[in-house]
Design a protein around this motif. Structure first.
Motif, short mmCIF file in Angstrom:
data_model
loop_
_atom_site.label_atom_id
_atom_site.label_comp_id
_atom_site.label_asym_id
_atom_site.label_seq_id
_atom_site.Cartn_x
_atom_site.Cartn_y
_atom_site.Cartn_z
N ASN A 21 30.63 30.21 64.54
CA ASN A 21 30.46 29.47 63.29
C ASN A 21 31.01 28.05 63.38
O ASN A 21 31.16 27.37 62.36
N THR A 22 31.31 27.61 64.60
CA THR A 22 31.80 26.25 64.81
C THR A 22 30.89 25.51 65.79
O THR A 22 30.21 26.14 66.62
N ILE A 63 38.16 19.80 58.11
CA ILE A 63 36.94 20.45 58.61
C ILE A 63 36.75 20.20 60.10
O ILE A 63 35.96 20.88 60.74
N ASN A 77 34.15 22.81 61.81
CA ASN A 77 34.02 24.13 61.18
C ASN A 77 32.79 24.15 60.27
O ASN A 77 32.80 23.54 59.20
N GLU A 82 33.14 29.10 59.50
CA GLU A 82 34.14 30.11 59.84
C GLU A 82 35.15 30.27 58.70
O GLU A 82 35.78 29.31 58.28
N SER A 117 35.48 24.72 55.32
CA SER A 117 34.29 24.64 56.17
C SER A 117 33.19 23.93 55.39
O SER A 117 33.28 23.80 54.16
#
Length: 214
Positions: free
Chosen positions: A73-74, A127, A146, A149, A179
């Motif tokens: 998720n990054t 972020i 991010n 996540e 995020s």
């Protein structure tokens, strides 16, 4: 016992590519990884029980900064440039992060702020974190953005950092980190890459050096 691995994740490959004096790489982690900063100690930064139980791989990078979690998720991106000399690292961080902020604004992301020494935040919530590694005449910048996540992941594996930027003001992970998705920006990895990559591939070494002494 936690095994600390030498940092050899994909974003570092451009640093060791001797044929390319400059380069830029974007990648999305295929799993969860914890990366310690060069001066970090596992006992100070990690919640051992959870890291061991979940079999999370732990690496230590040669660059500074605090411990980060990489996940699917990054978005991780890195830039390598050759410079004539190194000056105050904060000037380099500002140069790169200002460029990234400009790129993210084109996607409609509001209230972006350059914070601390090496962070980008929406308002006062982080972020993006970045670090720099310098060797001989090579400047290597890498960052983690991010996208989606949850902060619960950070809370599960990382203790409160020993060192923190002034703007954190003692806040917990939950209070400090956010995020893009949490802030209402549901952008794909590809949209983000297409916005940021042209800016980073067009980095001007002379402009960096001028920024460093301004």
């Amino acid at each position: 016992m936690i095994q600390i691995k030498k940092y050899d994740l994909p974003d570092f490959q451009i640093f060791f590519d001797k044929e390319k004096k400059s380069g830029c790489l974007f990648w999305v982690p295929d799993d969860y990884y914890i990366v310690l900063g060069n001066s970090n100690k596992p006992e100070h930064n990690l919640i051992f029980r959870n890291v061991i139980n979940d079999e999370i791989e732990v690496y230590k990078r040669p660059s500074g900064g605090e411990t980060v979690i990489l996940s699917p998720n990054t978005l991780v991106f890195s830039v390598k440039v050759v410079v004539e000399k190194f000056l105050n690292p904060s000037r380099h961080f500002r140069y790169f992060n200002d460029k990234i902020i400009e790129s993210l604004k084109t996607l409609g992301i509001d209230n972006l702020q350059y914070k601390g020494i090496s962070d980008i935040a929406i308002g006062d919530r982080k972020i993006l974190g970045s670090s720099i590694y310098r060797k001989r005449n090579i400047l290597f910048y890498h960052a983690v953005l991010n996208i989606a996540e949850p902060v619960e992941t950070i809370e599960r594996y990382l203790k409160h950092p020993v060192k923190e930027p002034g703007y954190r003001k003692g806040r917990t992970h939950r209070e400090f980190v956010t995020s893009l998705h949490n802030e209402g920006y549901f952008l794909s990895m590809e949209q983000l890459r297409k916005a940021i990559e042209p800016t980073l591939t067009a980095i001007n070494v002379r402009e960096i050096e001028e920024q460093s002494i301004s």
